[in-house]
Design a protein around this motif. Structure first.
Motif, PDB file in Angstrom:
ATOM      1  N   UNK A 329      46.064  10.080  22.082  1.00 54.06           N
ATOM      2  CA  UNK A 329      46.590   9.344  23.234  1.00 54.06           C
ATOM      3  C   UNK A 329      47.123  10.285  24.309  1.00 54.06           C
ATOM      4  N   UNK A 330      47.610  11.451  23.900  1.00 58.71           N
ATOM      5  CA  UNK A 330      48.093  12.422  24.880  1.00 58.71           C
ATOM      6  C   UNK A 330      46.927  12.936  25.730  1.00 58.71           C
ATOM      7  N   UNK A 331      45.771  13.158  25.101  1.00 56.65           N
ATOM      8  CA  UNK A 331      44.597  13.632  25.844  1.00 56.65           C
ATOM      9  C   UNK A 331      44.164  12.584  26.869  1.00 56.65           C
ATOM     10  N   UNK A 332      44.121  11.330  26.457  1.00 56.50           N
ATOM     11  CA  UNK A 332      43.720  10.255  27.362  1.00 56.50           C
ATOM     12  C   UNK A 332      44.677  10.153  28.541  1.00 56.50           C
ATOM     13  N   UNK A 333      45.968  10.274  28.272  1.00 53.53           N
ATOM     14  CA  UNK A 333      46.975  10.172  29.329  1.00 53.53           C
ATOM     15  C   UNK A 333      46.854  11.323  30.323  1.00 53.53           C
ATOM     16  N   UNK A 334      46.712  12.560  29.813  1.00 54.31           N
ATOM     17  CA  UNK A 334      46.638  13.720  30.700  1.00 54.31           C
ATOM     18  C   UNK A 334      45.375  13.679  31.548  1.00 54.31           C
ATOM     19  N   UNK A 335      44.261  13.232  30.976  1.00 56.05           N
ATOM     20  CA  UNK A 335      43.034  13.127  31.761  1.00 56.05           C
ATOM     21  C   UNK A 335      43.172  12.065  32.853  1.00 56.05           C
ATOM     22  N   UNK A 336      43.925  10.998  32.572  1.00 52.57           N
ATOM     23  CA  UNK A 336      44.169   9.977  33.598  1.00 52.57           C
ATOM     24  C   UNK A 336      45.032  10.540  34.729  1.00 52.57           C
ATOM     25  N   UNK A 337      46.034  11.366  34.376  1.00 51.94           N
ATOM     26  CA  UNK A 337      46.886  11.996  35.392  1.00 51.94           C
ATOM     27  C   UNK A 337      46.059  12.939  36.260  1.00 51.94           C
ATOM     28  N   UNK A 338      45.141  13.696  35.645  1.00 58.02           N
ATOM     29  CA  UNK A 338      44.301  14.624  36.405  1.00 58.02           C
ATOM     30  C   UNK A 338      43.375  13.878  37.355  1.00 58.02           C
ATOM     31  N   UNK A 339      42.889  12.725  36.961  1.00 58.49           N
ATOM     32  CA  UNK A 339      42.042  11.931  37.849  1.00 58.49           C
ATOM     33  C   UNK A 339      42.831  11.392  39.027  1.00 58.49           C
ATOM     34  N   UNK A 340      44.040  10.917  38.756  1.00 53.80           N
ATOM     35  CA  UNK A 340      44.837  10.253  39.795  1.00 53.80           C
ATOM     36  C   UNK A 340      45.487  11.247  40.738  1.00 53.80           C
ATOM     37  N   UNK A 341      46.061  12.333  40.209  1.00 51.04           N
ATOM     38  CA  UNK A 341      46.883  13.231  41.014  1.00 51.04           C
ATOM     39  C   UNK A 341      46.141  14.456  41.530  1.00 51.04           C
ATOM     40  N   UNK A 342      45.113  14.894  40.797  1.00 53.54           N
ATOM     41  CA  UNK A 342      44.397  16.108  41.198  1.00 53.54           C
ATOM     42  C   UNK A 342      43.026  15.780  41.764  1.00 53.54           C
ATOM     43  N   UNK A 343      42.501  14.605  41.441  1.00 50.32           N
ATOM     44  CA  UNK A 343      41.212  14.204  41.962  1.00 50.32           C
ATOM     45  C   UNK A 343      40.029  14.629  41.125  1.00 50.32           C
ATOM     46  N   UNK A 344      40.239  14.999  39.861  1.00 49.58           N
ATOM     47  CA  UNK A 344      39.123  15.354  38.995  1.00 49.58           C
ATOM     48  C   UNK A 344      38.389  14.089  38.557  1.00 49.58           C
ATOM     49  N   UNK A 345      37.085  14.060  38.726  1.00 57.49           N
ATOM     50  CA  UNK A 345      36.292  12.898  38.349  1.00 57.49           C
ATOM     51  C   UNK A 345      35.864  13.044  36.889  1.00 57.49           C
ATOM     52  N   UNK A 346      36.707  12.547  35.993  1.00 59.41           N
ATOM     53  CA  UNK A 346      36.470  12.699  34.560  1.00 59.41           C
ATOM     54  C   UNK A 346      35.988  11.415  33.906  1.00 59.41           C
ATOM     55  N   UNK A 347      35.754  10.372  34.711  1.00 57.24           N
ATOM     56  CA  UNK A 347      35.394   9.077  34.126  1.00 57.24           C
ATOM     57  C   UNK A 347      33.992   9.055  33.530  1.00 57.24           C
ATOM     58  N   UNK A 348      33.163  10.071  33.819  1.00 56.54           N
ATOM     59  CA  UNK A 348      31.827  10.148  33.227  1.00 56.54           C
ATOM     60  C   UNK A 348      31.661  11.436  32.413  1.00 56.54           C
ATOM     61  N   UNK A 349      32.791  11.997  31.958  1.00 60.50           N
ATOM     62  CA  UNK A 349      32.772  13.253  31.233  1.00 60.50           C
ATOM     63  C   UNK A 349      33.346  13.069  29.812  1.00 60.50           C
ATOM     64  N   UNK A 350      32.653  13.668  28.828  1.00 58.68           N
ATOM     65  CA  UNK A 350      33.209  13.725  27.475  1.00 58.68           C
ATOM     66  C   UNK A 350      34.279  14.813  27.428  1.00 58.68           C
ATOM     67  N   UNK A 351      35.374  14.533  26.725  1.00 56.71           N
ATOM     68  CA  UNK A 351      36.467  15.493  26.631  1.00 56.71           C
ATOM     69  C   UNK A 351      36.820  15.829  25.194  1.00 56.71           C
ATOM     70  N   UNK A 352      36.831  17.133  24.871  1.00 58.00           N
ATOM     71  CA  UNK A 352      37.165  17.613  23.532  1.00 58.00           C
ATOM     72  C   UNK A 352      38.288  18.648  23.654  1.00 58.00           C
ATOM     73  N   UNK A 353      39.344  18.473  22.870  1.00 60.96           N
ATOM     74  CA  UNK A 353      40.470  19.410  22.875  1.00 60.96           C
ATOM     75  C   UNK A 353      40.742  19.843  21.440  1.00 60.96           C
ATOM     76  N   UNK A 354      40.910  21.154  21.239  1.00 56.79           N
ATOM     77  CA  UNK A 354      41.113  21.712  19.904  1.00 56.79           C
ATOM     78  C   UNK A 354      42.246  22.721  19.929  1.00 56.79           C
ATOM     79  N   UNK A 355      43.075  22.704  18.868  1.00 61.22           N
ATOM     80  CA  UNK A 355      44.127  23.697  18.680  1.00 61.22           C
ATOM     81  C   UNK A 355      43.627  24.716  17.661  1.00 61.22           C
ATOM     82  N   UNK A 356      43.543  25.986  18.045  1.00 57.07           N
ATOM     83  CA  UNK A 356      43.000  27.030  17.184  1.00 57.07           C
ATOM     84  C   UNK A 356      43.933  27.278  16.002  1.00 57.07           C
ATOM     85  N   UNK A 357      43.359  27.417  14.820  1.00 57.99           N
ATOM     86  CA  UNK A 357      44.138  27.774  13.634  1.00 57.99           C
ATOM     87  C   UNK A 357      44.486  26.623  12.733  1.00 57.99           C
TER      88      UNK A 357
END
Length: 452
Positions: A329-357
């Motif tokens: 849910x944190x990933x979904x929220x941050x991607x929504x903030x980036x779309x709204x405040x920074x203007x990144x068009x992520x609505x048609x992009x797959x997003x993967x986040x990984x913590x090493x280790x």
């Protein structure tokens, strides 16, 4: 002749039913009921160690510091809260083959070298098997007594004769009380054996370690009351295919529950990881897109962890989101903030986040690092590896203050990082380490202008 009475007990949650049931109404587990014979003469329970049978005022209670002794393993002492407390009852759980018995045998060796007597009771292995493992670990065991026994009465008899300082039971599911008719590992047996061990531990001041099996969902097998009865619950985590192990305290009456201990499984046993930050940082030292280092807090120590993100065009109508090591849910929220405040068009992009280790990060200080990693991957812009970032990101794009700022800065400089982006509201009264450039930001736009 009196009729034999019985009851049916769920081996998953301890629910009691007068007859067999296919599905437990309490935990919804199937085929978990086992028949247990009721005793005609209920056993008389003894008090654990009662010295006063009358209540006294709280102000009249004298405080005595816990009597501790070290295991000579820094990571183990850290998780226990400073060492082994005399008379404590510690439950150690973990997957089969993860290294629970190896760790406790190494603890027994170190404790015996400090002139403490140890009794190691195994209900799963013979004494020759224990000796083979001890030889592999280089343990002589002059003051370590071992026995292969399942009968709790025999174990207590030997405890009274040897009077050990440390008692290790491996495992609680294999030991049985002959006064209970059910089989070893049942709810009744686990509860009564643990009660006997608690009485011995508190009454004679013996520090007791209990090994507990885990179920398929990762929780300790047996009734939940088992975890309530003990003083400390430790989970030994890790993949058998991975050489690294994490010892985590989920309950501790004598210390913090936020501490973790890091170990590496080697041929001669478990060794401590002296620098946890190097474990969670990638081997790559080049500037790459979608990777950033964050300073997180585990217990009382700062640990540097690498966060990686991958943004790619989606082939489906609904883009995919996947998170490993952080909350989805944190990933979904941050991607929504980036779309709204920074203007990144992520609505048609797959997003993967990984913590090493393989570590799991739950604190909000990783928000800014996730936002930078996602933006870097989306724009395909490399991030300077000399940067460490941390800060909480709000829904309006602001970067909020976090705690333990000084420890994070010190750890960043110690590992050779020269630039750090932090919340601007955290800079007041902070002693910035020499050679570290610190940039205070109020929102994610300011952070992006510095790092990109």
């Amino acid at each position: 002749m009196a009729k034999v009475k019985s009851k049916y007990v769920c081996q998953n949650c301890g629910y009691i039913a007068p007859k067999w049931m296919g599905k437990c109404p309490e935990c919804n587990e199937w085929n978990s009921f086992v028949e247990e014979i009721l005793e005609n003469n209920p056993q008389n329970f003894k008090n654990i160690n009662v010295k006063n049978d009358k209540p006294i005022k709280l102000s009249n209670v004298s405080i005595v510091k816990e009597d501790r002794f070290t295991t000579s393993i820094f990571e183990m002492d850290l998780v226990l809260g400073g060492g082994i407390v005399k008379g404590s009852l510690v439950l150690v759980g973990g997957d089969p083959g993860i290294g629970k018995s190896t760790l406790l045998l190494q603890v027994a060796s170190n404790v015996s070298n400090n002139r403490k007597t140890v009794l190691y009771v195994s209900g799963e292995e013979s004494m020759k098997q224990i000796k083979f493992r001890a030889d592999r670990l280089g343990i002589s065991g002059e003051d370590i007594y071992i026995m292969s026994e399942n009968n709790m009465d025999v174990v207590i008899k030997n405890i009274n004769e040897i009077k050990p300082d440390v008692l290790i039971i491996d495992s609680i599911q294999t030991v049985y009380d002959p006064k209970i008719s059910s089989s070893p590992g049942s709810v009744s047996q686990v509860r009564e054996v643990t009660n006997d061990l608690m009485r011995v531990s508190k009454g004679q001041g013996v520090a007791t370690f209990i090994v507990g099996h885990v179920t398929k969902n990762g929780s300790i097998a047996g009734p939940k009351v088992l975890e309530h009865m003990v003083d400390t619950v430790l989970y030994f985590e890790g993949e058998k295919s991975n050489i690294y192990r994490i010892l985590r305290a989920v309950k501790n009456r004598f210390g913090s529950t936020n501490e973790i201990g890091l170990f590496e499984m080697m041929g001669n046993g478990l060794t401590e990881v002296k620098n946890p930050s190097k474990l969670f940082l990638s081997n790559s030292h080049k500037n790459v897109a979608g990777s950033i280092t964050v300073a997180t807090i585990e217990g009382t120590r700062a640990v540097l962890v690498e966060i990686q993100a991958l943004i790619s065009s989606s082939n489906f109508g609904t883009p995919r989101r996947m998170a490993i090591g952080v909350d989805y849910n944190k990933i979904v929220m941050i991607m929504a903030v980036l779309e709204k405040k920074v203007g990144l068009m992520l609505n048609d992009q797959d997003g993967y986040v990984n913590v090493v280790g393989g570590i799991v990060l739950n604190e909000p200080a990783v928000d800014l690092a996730i936002a930078i990693a996602i933006t870097s991957s989306f724009r395909n812009v490399e991030v300077d590896r000399s940067f460490v970032v941390f800060g909480e990101v709000g829904l309006t794009g602001e970067v909020r203050a976090i705690n333990h700022i000084q420890q994070r800065l010190n750890e960043s400089r110690k590992l050779g990082f020269s630039n750090c982006i932090v919340p601007k509201s955290n800079l007041e009264g902070v002693d910035i380490p020499k050679g570290l450039n610190v940039y205070g930001v109020s929102n994610i736009e300011e952070a992006f202008s510095i790092i990109f």
